[in-house]
Design an enzyme around this catalytic site. Structure first.
Site, mmCIF file in Angstrom:
data_model
loop_
_atom_site.group_PDB
_atom_site.id
_atom_site.type_symbol
_atom_site.label_atom_id
_atom_site.label_comp_id
_atom_site.label_asym_id
_atom_site.label_seq_id
_atom_site.Cartn_x
_atom_site.Cartn_y
_atom_site.Cartn_z
ATOM 1 N N GLY A 57 55.464 40.602 59.734
ATOM 2 C CA GLY A 57 56.772 40.485 60.395
ATOM 3 C C GLY A 57 57.856 40.796 59.375
ATOM 4 O O GLY A 57 58.983 40.299 59.446
ATOM 5 N N ALA A 58 57.505 41.676 58.405
ATOM 6 C CA ALA A 58 58.343 41.908 57.223
ATOM 7 C C ALA A 58 59.640 42.662 57.509
ATOM 8 O O ALA A 58 60.549 42.651 56.686
ATOM 9 C CB ALA A 58 57.538 42.668 56.178
ATOM 10 N N ALA A 59 59.726 43.313 58.682
ATOM 11 C CA ALA A 59 60.951 44.087 58.946
ATOM 12 C C ALA A 59 61.971 43.277 59.740
ATOM 13 O O ALA A 59 63.030 43.772 60.107
ATOM 14 C CB ALA A 59 60.589 45.371 59.699
ATOM 15 N N ILE A 111 64.054 37.445 59.133
ATOM 16 C CA ILE A 111 63.564 36.641 57.996
ATOM 17 C C ILE A 111 62.776 37.535 57.054
ATOM 18 O O ILE A 111 62.933 37.463 55.830
ATOM 19 C CB ILE A 111 62.646 35.493 58.482
ATOM 20 C CG1 ILE A 111 63.425 34.507 59.345
ATOM 21 C CG2 ILE A 111 61.999 34.770 57.296
ATOM 22 C CD1 ILE A 111 62.559 33.511 60.096
ATOM 23 N N ARG A 120 64.924 32.175 68.731
ATOM 24 C CA ARG A 120 65.616 31.571 69.888
ATOM 25 C C ARG A 120 66.934 32.265 70.199
ATOM 26 O O ARG A 120 67.556 32.865 69.332
ATOM 27 C CB ARG A 120 65.961 30.116 69.565
ATOM 28 C CG ARG A 120 64.804 29.200 69.641
ATOM 29 C CD ARG A 120 65.286 27.779 69.751
ATOM 30 N NE ARG A 120 65.769 27.209 68.502
ATOM 31 C CZ ARG A 120 66.484 26.102 68.419
ATOM 32 N NH1 ARG A 120 66.865 25.468 69.536
ATOM 33 N NH2 ARG A 120 66.860 25.602 67.250
ATOM 34 N N ARG A 179 62.629 25.489 70.707
ATOM 35 C CA ARG A 179 61.592 26.245 69.994
ATOM 36 C C ARG A 179 60.358 26.399 70.884
ATOM 37 O O ARG A 179 59.664 27.411 70.847
ATOM 38 C CB ARG A 179 61.246 25.565 68.668
ATOM 39 C CG ARG A 179 62.385 25.669 67.623
ATOM 40 C CD ARG A 179 61.944 25.002 66.337
ATOM 41 N NE ARG A 179 62.984 24.960 65.305
ATOM 42 C CZ ARG A 179 63.989 24.097 65.275
ATOM 43 N NH1 ARG A 179 64.137 23.201 66.251
ATOM 44 N NH2 ARG A 179 64.866 24.107 64.283
ATOM 45 N N ILE A 238 55.591 30.517 59.583
ATOM 46 C CA ILE A 238 57.033 30.338 59.786
ATOM 47 C C ILE A 238 57.355 30.466 61.277
ATOM 48 O O ILE A 238 58.243 29.791 61.795
ATOM 49 C CB ILE A 238 57.816 31.389 58.962
ATOM 50 C CG1 ILE A 238 57.607 31.131 57.461
ATOM 51 C CG2 ILE A 238 59.304 31.374 59.303
ATOM 52 C CD1 ILE A 238 58.162 32.220 56.547
ATOM 53 N N ALA A 239 56.608 31.312 61.995
ATOM 54 C CA ALA A 239 56.888 31.587 63.416
ATOM 55 C C ALA A 239 56.900 30.304 64.242
ATOM 56 O O ALA A 239 56.008 29.459 64.107
ATOM 57 C CB ALA A 239 55.832 32.554 63.953
ATOM 58 N N ASP A 254 63.990 22.342 56.550
ATOM 59 C CA ASP A 254 64.512 21.034 56.959
ATOM 60 C C ASP A 254 64.991 20.218 55.755
ATOM 61 O O ASP A 254 66.013 19.535 55.830
ATOM 62 C CB ASP A 254 63.440 20.263 57.750
ATOM 63 C CG ASP A 254 63.076 20.988 59.032
ATOM 64 O OD1 ASP A 254 63.986 21.505 59.704
ATOM 65 O OD2 ASP A 254 61.873 21.083 59.348
ATOM 66 N N HIS A 302 58.568 20.312 63.115
ATOM 67 C CA HIS A 302 59.720 21.200 62.938
ATOM 68 C C HIS A 302 60.367 21.547 64.273
ATOM 69 O O HIS A 302 60.354 22.693 64.709
ATOM 70 C CB HIS A 302 59.315 22.476 62.183
ATOM 71 C CG HIS A 302 60.472 23.411 61.973
ATOM 72 N ND1 HIS A 302 61.541 23.097 61.168
ATOM 73 C CD2 HIS A 302 60.740 24.631 62.498
ATOM 74 C CE1 HIS A 302 62.416 24.087 61.201
ATOM 75 N NE2 HIS A 302 61.957 25.038 61.997
HETATM 76 N N1 LIG Z 1 59.831 27.613 60.252
HETATM 77 C C1 LIG Z 1 61.143 27.696 60.237
HETATM 78 O O1 LIG Z 1 61.798 26.840 59.645
HETATM 79 C C2 LIG Z 1 61.859 28.805 60.919
HETATM 80 C C3 LIG Z 1 61.188 29.636 61.788
HETATM 81 N N2 LIG Z 1 61.825 30.676 62.410
HETATM 82 C C4 LIG Z 1 61.036 31.521 63.314
HETATM 83 O O2 LIG Z 1 60.636 32.709 62.640
HETATM 84 C C5 LIG Z 1 60.348 33.741 63.612
HETATM 85 C C6 LIG Z 1 60.982 35.061 63.201
HETATM 86 O O3 LIG Z 1 62.372 34.973 63.239
HETATM 87 P P1 LIG Z 1 63.287 36.263 62.891
HETATM 88 O O4 LIG Z 1 62.800 36.917 61.665
HETATM 89 O O5 LIG Z 1 64.677 35.825 62.971
HETATM 90 O O6 LIG Z 1 62.945 37.213 64.135
HETATM 91 P P2 LIG Z 1 63.126 38.807 64.238
HETATM 92 O O7 LIG Z 1 62.985 39.172 65.661
HETATM 93 O O8 LIG Z 1 64.339 39.233 63.512
HETATM 94 O O9 LIG Z 1 61.878 39.357 63.416
HETATM 95 C C7 LIG Z 1 60.585 39.204 63.865
HETATM 96 C C8 LIG Z 1 59.784 40.378 63.369
HETATM 97 O O10 LIG Z 1 58.430 40.199 63.806
HETATM 98 C C9 LIG Z 1 57.938 41.459 64.172
HETATM 99 N N3 LIG Z 1 56.766 41.282 65.032
HETATM 100 C C10 LIG Z 1 56.704 40.968 66.343
HETATM 101 N N4 LIG Z 1 55.422 40.931 66.756
HETATM 102 C C11 LIG Z 1 54.674 41.211 65.668
HETATM 103 C C12 LIG Z 1 53.278 41.346 65.447
HETATM 104 N N5 LIG Z 1 52.398 41.156 66.416
HETATM 105 N N6 LIG Z 1 52.869 41.650 64.202
HETATM 106 C C13 LIG Z 1 53.749 41.843 63.198
HETATM 107 N N7 LIG Z 1 55.083 41.749 63.347
HETATM 108 C C14 LIG Z 1 55.525 41.448 64.574
HETATM 109 C C15 LIG Z 1 59.094 42.164 64.863
HETATM 110 O O11 LIG Z 1 58.906 43.557 64.911
HETATM 111 C C16 LIG Z 1 60.247 41.733 63.962
HETATM 112 O O12 LIG Z 1 60.456 42.649 62.917
HETATM 113 C C17 LIG Z 1 60.860 33.181 64.939
HETATM 114 O O13 LIG Z 1 59.771 32.705 65.699
HETATM 115 C C18 LIG Z 1 61.762 32.033 64.521
HETATM 116 O O14 LIG Z 1 61.871 31.049 65.526
HETATM 117 C C19 LIG Z 1 63.151 30.928 62.163
HETATM 118 C C20 LIG Z 1 63.858 30.141 61.294
HETATM 119 C C21 LIG Z 1 63.290 28.999 60.644
HETATM 120 O O1 LIG Z 2 66.286 26.967 65.122
HETATM 121 C C1 LIG Z 2 65.454 27.882 65.221
HETATM 122 O O2 LIG Z 2 65.034 28.312 66.288
HETATM 123 C C2 LIG Z 2 64.912 28.461 63.960
HETATM 124 C C3 LIG Z 2 64.414 27.373 63.115
HETATM 125 O O3 LIG Z 2 63.293 26.920 63.244
HETATM 126 C C4 LIG Z 2 65.368 26.715 62.225
HETATM 127 O O4 LIG Z 2 66.445 27.266 61.929
HETATM 128 O O5 LIG Z 2 65.058 25.608 61.774
#
Ligand SMILES: NC(=O)C1=CN([C@@H]2O[C@H](COP(=O)(O)OP(=O)(O)OC[C@H]3O[C@@H](n4cnc5c(N)ncnc54)[C@H](O)[C@@H]3O)[C@@H](O)[C@H]2O)C=CC1
Ligand SMILES: O=C([O-])CC(=O)C(=O)O
Length: 340
Positions: A30-32, A35, A104, A110, A140-141, A173, A200
């Site tokens: 999910g490198a592009a 995050i 989200r 979430r 992270i997802a 967190d 989380h």
């Molecule tokens: N654990 C935590 O504290 C946090 C978790 N998140 C979660 O992280 C996830 C990603 O968030 P963002 O980067 O903002 O989203 P984003 O939509 O900007 O990036 C997600 C990336 O995943 C890629 N992707 C989708 N399906 C894929 C697959 N099967 N294989 C490989 N890559 C794939 C997309 O092409 C995209 O580049 C979300 O689920 C979000 O809720 C976000 C913030 C904090």
């Molecule tokens: O709030 C979200 O959906 C993304 C996340 O997990 C965070 O920022 O802690």
């Protein structure tokens, strides 16, 4: 500005002096994404990383080409889903970070991401279990409370599950907690350590302010602070207004966790991070995964610290957390059972 440049120069110097014996391949799936890109940038600046492997369903090679011009020693390779892209990306990885999945929008929880992200994480976990079964997997997802059990079930089904090597990333967190408490107390956040346990999402995020530097915070100030830590993610989702959730602070938190694992793997003792892992702490109440402070070592989670003494108010928060967490975990387990 000068201080920032000085510390950047220091980071670069360390990068060039990193020894080859510390070779560590790190993969980002999910490198592009929002995050994935800044996380990959921070990993490129980390001298402990010797090889960076970037996979996305689109855009991996572009991000990799861009980062590969940065003058630190590590190599960077981008992978597409075609041919053996994913397994080549994963092969020989020491750490696999998974920020792949949708974020989200305002009004969503979430858990509302489950329907889309559960199968993304399941499929990536299958590939990781096959190509790099010994790697540390950092999920992270979202929803982390369910996606981590999904990875565990996939690894179990393939006979390669090692609970010490699977982590839900809850670092953001505690990063938030230390920042928010410093704003209230007018202190330097670098010196504020706040333990956050549970899961989380919303009420499953349980800050233990009684164990912080400011155990006497009480009343409305405490309630507001706890609420802000539990729902900090919503602040960003609202401010981004449909364009996603926390990405930059998350990248910092994910890079910090990866760095801690690498430090521990490279022999440093006493490295601890809060993380959502399979945990004995509340197993007797049917809650198999729980975030708490965990000591890291070369094999991953070496020691899960107990919660310690909590106030009556915090015990109430933990009780609420456990009920919700149990449901979230079961949802992940059931998903893999019905959709193997
Ligand atoms: N654990 C935590 O504290 C946090 C978790 N998140 C979660 O992280 C996830 C990603 O968030 P963002 O980067 O903002 O989203 P984003 O939509 O900007 O990036 C997600 C990336 O995943 C890629 N992707 C989708 N399906 C894929 C697959 N099967 N294989 C490989 N890559 C794939 C997309 O092409 C995209 O580049 C979300 O689920 C979000 O809720 C976000 C913030 C904090
Ligand atoms: O709030 C979200 O959906 C993304 C996340 O997990 C965070 O920022 O802690």
């Amino acid at each position: 500005m000068f201080a920032a440049r000085q510390s950047f120069n220091l980071l670069q110097k360390r990068a060039f002096s990193a020894s080859a014996s510390q070779a560590s391949k790190v993969a980002v799936l999910g490198a592009a994404g929002g995050i994935g890109q800044p996380l990959s940038l921070l990993l490129k600046l980390n001298p402990r990383v010797s090889e960076l492997a970037l996979y996305d369903i689109r855009g991996g090679p572009g991000v990799a080409a861009d980062l590969s011009h940065i003058n630190t020693n590590s190599t960077v390779t981008g992978y597409n889903p075609d041919a053996a892209g994913l397994s080549d990306c994963l092969k020989d990885s020491e750490i696999i970070l998974i920020p792949a999945g949708v974020p989200r929008k305002p009004g969503m929880t979430r858990d509302d991401l489950f329907n889309t992200n559960a199968s993304i994480v399941r499929d990536l976990a299958k590939a990781a279990a096959d190509a790099a079964p010994k790697a540390h997997v950092l999920v992270i997802a979202n929803p982390v409370n369910s996606t981590v059990p999904i990875v565990a079930e996939v690894y179990k089904s393939k006979g390669v599950y090692d609970p010490k090597r699977l982590f839900g990333v809850t670092t953001l967190d505690v990063v938030r907690a230390s920042r928010f408490i410093s704003q209230v107390q007018k202190t330097d956040p670098a010196g504020e350590k706040v333990t956050v346990v549970g899961g989380h999402s919303g009420v499953t995020i349980v800050p233990l302010l009684s164990q912080s530097n400011h155990p006497s915070i009480s009343g409305e100030t405490r309630d507001a602070l706890v609420n802000r830590i539990q729902f900090g993610g919503d602040e960003v989702v609202k401010a981004k207004d449909g364009a996603g959730s926390a990405t930059l602070s998350m990248a910092m938190a994910g890079a910090r966790f990866a760095e801690s694992l690498l430090r521990a793997a490279q022999g440093e003792k006493g490295v601890t991070e809060p993380t959502f892992v399979e945990s004995p702490l509340y197993k007797d109440q049917g809650v198999d995964f729980f975030a708490s402070q965990v000591e890291l070592g070369p094999n991953g989670a070496e020691k899960i610290h107990p919660i310690g003494k909590v106030s009556e108010y915090e015990q109430g928060l933990i009780d609420k957390c456990l009920g919700e967490l149990k449901k979230n975990i079961q949802k992940g387990v059931d998903f893999v059972k019905s959709n193997p």
